[in-house]
Every structure is written in structure tokens, then in C-alpha cells.
Write a protein that holds these residues in place. Structure first.
Motif, short mmCIF file in Angstrom:
data_model
loop_
_atom_site.label_atom_id
_atom_site.label_comp_id
_atom_site.label_asym_id
_atom_site.label_seq_id
_atom_site.Cartn_x
_atom_site.Cartn_y
_atom_site.Cartn_z
N PHE A 96 11.44 15.45 -5.12
CA PHE A 96 11.82 14.16 -4.90
C PHE A 96 11.83 13.94 -6.97
CE2 PHE A 96 13.15 9.89 -4.91
CZ PHE A 96 11.91 8.87 -5.54
N LEU A 110 17.80 10.08 2.97
CA LEU A 110 17.64 9.25 2.16
C LEU A 110 17.33 7.68 2.84
CD1 LEU A 110 19.70 9.88 -1.35
CD2 LEU A 110 16.78 10.19 -0.63
N ALA A 166 13.20 8.77 0.20
CA ALA A 166 13.28 10.56 0.07
C ALA A 166 12.50 11.62 1.33
CB ALA A 166 13.80 10.61 -0.86
#
Length: 124
Positions: free
Chosen positions: A28, A3, A23
């Protein structure tokens, strides 16, 4: 899993900033995404969350000033911060949590993955 936050900086009180968190390495769209912050000498605190399909929840002091959003196609979560105050100064972190059977993801212990943080400084 990575991240990576970006978008922090120095802004005058009343100004705006938009944080992003990109991310990778996870599905996700299956994760609740959260934003936390930590000011010097204080504990990390919850700021905002966004669920898989966009349901949001905010800490009281940012409600109406901050907006969390996500783009599942880009694997990115955003935090739009308006009407910034000096007390918003902190390192801001994004975090990812799998489904835990709860609506509220305000506790940091619910999150499996964290970014490195981005500094937001609001001058008076």
C-alpha cells in the motif's frame, strides 16, 4: 488486489460524510491513492489524490471542502467530505497507482486497481 470502499450514504446538503477504502494484496505504501466519482450520465472524474508520503491534490470544485488522507499502517485511504452539495452526488471510487514519474495522477488510465464504488447522495 482488493480495494473496498465504505462510508457512502444519503446526506442533506451542507452535511458531511467520510469515505474509507481498505486495500489488500498490494504494498500500500508504494502506491498513489486516488478518489474518483461518476454521476449518472457523466464520465468518471478525478476528485483527489494522495502520494506515498501524504502530498495531496484536489479537483477545483472540491478544494477546501474535501480532505484526502491515508494510514499506511492500516492500508486505508480516507476522503472526508464536508459542506456537501447536490452536485457531489455520484458513485465514489478509490484507485491505486504505482509510481509513473509524474506528480499529478488525475487521469484514470494511470491507476491499475479500482474499488467497486460507494454511492453518495446529497439531497437539497
Amino acid at each position: 488486489v482488493q480495494l473496498v470502499e465504505s462510508g457512502g450514504g444519503l446526506v442533506q446538503a451542507g452535511g458531511s460524510l467520510r469515505l474509507s477504502c481498505a486495500a489488500s494484496g498490494l504494498t500500500f505504501s508504494s502506491y498513489v491513492m486516488g478518489w474518483f466519482r461518476q454521476a449518472p450520465g457523466k464520465e468518471r472524474e478525478f476528485v483527489a489524490q494522495i502520494r506515498w508520503k501524504g502530498g495531496t491534490f484536489y479537483e477545483d470544485s472540491v478544494e477546501g471542502r474535501f480532505t484526502v488522507s491515508r494510514d499506511n499502517a492500516k492500508n486505508t485511504v480516507y476522503l472526508q467530505m464536508n459542506s456537501l452539495k447536490p452536485e457531489d452526488t455520484a458513485v465514489y471510487y478509490c484507485a491505486a497507482a504505482p509510481g509513473r514519474g509524474t506528480y499529478y495522477y488525475t487521469r484514470s488510465s494511470l491507476y491499475d486497481y479500482w474499488g467497486q464504488g460507494t454511492q453518495v447522495t446529497v439531497s437539497s
